[in-house]
Write a protein that holds these residues in place. Structure first.
Motif, short mmCIF file in Angstrom:
data_model
loop_
_atom_site.label_atom_id
_atom_site.label_comp_id
_atom_site.label_asym_id
_atom_site.label_seq_id
_atom_site.Cartn_x
_atom_site.Cartn_y
_atom_site.Cartn_z
N ARG A 6 0.77 -1.25 0.02
CA ARG A 6 -0.03 -0.08 0.07
C ARG A 6 0.68 1.04 0.03
O ARG A 6 0.53 2.30 -0.69
CB ARG A 6 -0.89 0.05 1.30
CG ARG A 6 -1.96 -1.06 1.13
CD ARG A 6 -2.98 -1.05 2.38
NE ARG A 6 -3.53 0.06 2.60
CZ ARG A 6 -4.28 0.30 3.64
NH1 ARG A 6 -4.62 -0.90 4.61
NH2 ARG A 6 -4.95 1.35 4.20
N LYS A 9 2.41 1.86 -3.49
CA LYS A 9 1.53 2.37 -4.34
C LYS A 9 1.41 3.86 -4.30
O LYS A 9 1.10 4.61 -4.95
CB LYS A 9 0.27 1.39 -4.36
CG LYS A 9 0.10 0.17 -4.89
CD LYS A 9 -1.12 -0.50 -4.72
CE LYS A 9 -0.92 -1.80 -5.27
NZ LYS A 9 -2.45 -2.48 -4.74
N LYS A 10 1.35 4.33 -2.81
CA LYS A 10 1.18 5.66 -2.52
C LYS A 10 2.34 6.37 -2.69
O LYS A 10 2.41 7.75 -3.26
CB LYS A 10 0.89 5.80 -1.11
CG LYS A 10 -0.03 6.75 -0.68
CD LYS A 10 -0.46 6.84 0.73
CE LYS A 10 -1.92 7.30 1.00
NZ LYS A 10 -2.17 7.25 2.50
N GLU A 174 -4.30 -1.70 9.31
CA GLU A 174 -2.92 -1.29 8.76
C GLU A 174 -1.60 -2.29 9.25
O GLU A 174 -1.86 -2.54 10.58
CB GLU A 174 -2.44 0.20 8.87
CG GLU A 174 -3.39 1.10 8.02
CD GLU A 174 -3.12 2.42 8.32
OE1 GLU A 174 -2.67 3.31 7.22
OE2 GLU A 174 -3.08 2.94 9.47
N ILE A 176 -1.87 -4.20 6.37
CA ILE A 176 -2.94 -4.86 5.74
C ILE A 176 -3.96 -5.66 6.99
O ILE A 176 -3.40 -5.89 7.82
CB ILE A 176 -2.61 -5.72 4.73
CG1 ILE A 176 -1.60 -6.60 5.46
CG2 ILE A 176 -2.14 -5.12 3.53
CD1 ILE A 176 -0.67 -7.70 4.42
#
Length: 425
Positions: A6, A9-10, A174, A176
């Motif tokens: 995540r 990707k950010k 978070e 995940i």
């Protein structure tokens, strides 16, 4: 790694903003080279001191060296840092667990942490320290209390705070949902239960337990670091934050068992050795009886089978280790603690709505049913590396294992009762 997907990707270049400096908690100055030490003193703004040995039965001198000595080193680095804004020491909600009502304050101790560190080779002093530490359930909680007392002394040099999480478990959101890669503390017993290894517990089923998702703990630490700096002028005292769930979102052991069993039915383990069940008792004799029938008898049978196959037997040794851990947590598993958490509530109020979205840390904001519906499949996927879609195969495999284990147990118990019958005739 999955946990960084995540973030990647950010911000694909996130690694460019990270500098890793290796150190050793057991050595002076963390065994850092002069260049690394100079870099920390020049560029550090916030220190979050989380590192520790979390073994409950750690040998006393090692626990002191890591948990107290490591904390002093971190505090000294902070004192020499030119741009330091705040220091957060992460302790444990059970650092003063001899008291069933835990307040958000540093409790006084009847020994000098600095003197202890300076005289670790003094056998008489260490024996006195060990005798004094018997007030605590184990060396972990004792050395955490020592480190809190030491942290308090540094409040005169820079803004400092203490965060006390209770038992840290898998994440809620978070990095995940359901992430867990640790076998220490509550995570270890939960993993052992899910795997079918731990089938009885020395615990009062009605005791209120206290667990918090790891991401809520992480968010609390970050938020406390921020608040400690921005309110440094208005708040000259060191604030302690009890990061707990039982005060506003209580859960008994029996309630957790029921919620977990529901989640485990939906997500059975293919590799598990038995269906997750719990025979819990606060009575020492009943716990030992359950342990004999549910743990040791099957373990001796399995170890014998392994010997016959030419493999190294290990299950009995595993249960011996588990029982040692059980002895160190008996106090926690049979005591309902009452935690003050007003400082945590004030922290929530100080945060903006955007902060609440980005750094959720209010343990009133989730249900335990929802949590375990996330945590159990998370363990299956990320810890046991199993496919979440193998439910049918896992159930079939578990039925076969249960049939074999139950048949053997009934035969053994039947033979024991038959032998007893003939002895008493």
């Amino acid at each position: 790694m999955e946990i960084f997907e995540r973030l990647a990707k950010k911000n694909p270049n996130y690694q460019d903003r990270i500098r890793v400096i290796e150190g050793d908690l057991e050595k002076p100055n963390f065994d850092l080279c002069p260049e690394s030490m100079d870099y920390l003193k020049e560029h550090t703004h916030v220190i979050l001191h989380i590192a520790a040995t979390v073994k409950f039965d750690e040998e006393m001198i090692k626990a002191i060296t890591i948990n107290l000595g490591g904390t002093r080193t971190a505090l000294e680095i902070a004192r020499q840092s030119k741009n330091l804004q705040s220091f957060v020491y992460v302790s444990t909600a059970y650092s003063n667990s001899y008291d069933e009502h835990i307040q958000e304050r540093v409790y006084p101790i009847d020994c000098n942490p600095e003197k202890i560190l300076a005289n670790l080779d003094d056998e008489k002093l260490i024996q006195d320290v060990i005798k004094y530490s018997l007030k605590w359930p184990n060396t972990y909680t004792f050395t955490k209390a020592l480190a809190e007392a030491m942290t308090l002394e540094y409040r005169q040099y820079f803004p400092v705070a203490i965060v006390r999480p209770s038992c840290v478990m898998a994440s809620l959101n978070e990095p995940i949902p359901g992430w867990c890669d640790s076998i220490y503390g509550t995570n270890g017993t939960f993993i052992g239960w899910y795997y079918g290894l731990i089938r009885t517990s020395h615990i009062d089923p009605e005791v209120t337990i206290d667990t918090v998702p790891v991401d809520y703990v992480s968010n609390t630490i970050i938020a406390v670091g921020w608040k400690t700096y921005v309110e440094r002028a208005q708040e000259p005292e060191l604030l302690v934050y009890n990061c707990v769930s039982s005060t506003d979102n209580p859960l008994t052991f029996d309630e957790r068992r029921r919620e977990c069993e529901k989640a485990c039915k939906k997500h059975p383990l293919l590799t598990g050795i038995y269906r997750p069940i719990t025979f819990a008792s606060s009575n020492e004799f009943m716990f030992r009886m359950y342990s004999l029938v549910l743990h040791y008898l099957p373990a001796y049978i399995m170890d014998l089978a392994m010997k016959l196959r030419g493999e190294k037997p290990r299950l009995v040794d595993t249960y011996i280790k588990i029982d040692k851990v059980v002895a160190t947590v008996k106090k926690f598993s049979n005591t309902t603690y009452f935690f003050d958490n007003q400082n945590m509530k004030d922290l929530y109020l100080a945060m903006s709505p955007v902060d609440h979205q980005q750094y959720p840390c209010d343990n009133r904001n989730y249900s335990w049913r929802l949590y375990f519906e996330v945590a159990v499949p998370g363990l299956k996927k990320y810890f046991f590396k199993e496919d979440l879609n193998n439910v049918r195969r896992a159930r079939q495999s578990m039925r076969k294992k249960e049939l074999i284990v139950n048949t053997i147990l009934f035969l053994i118990v039947g033979l024991m009762l038959l032998q007893l019958y003939y002895l008493l005739r």
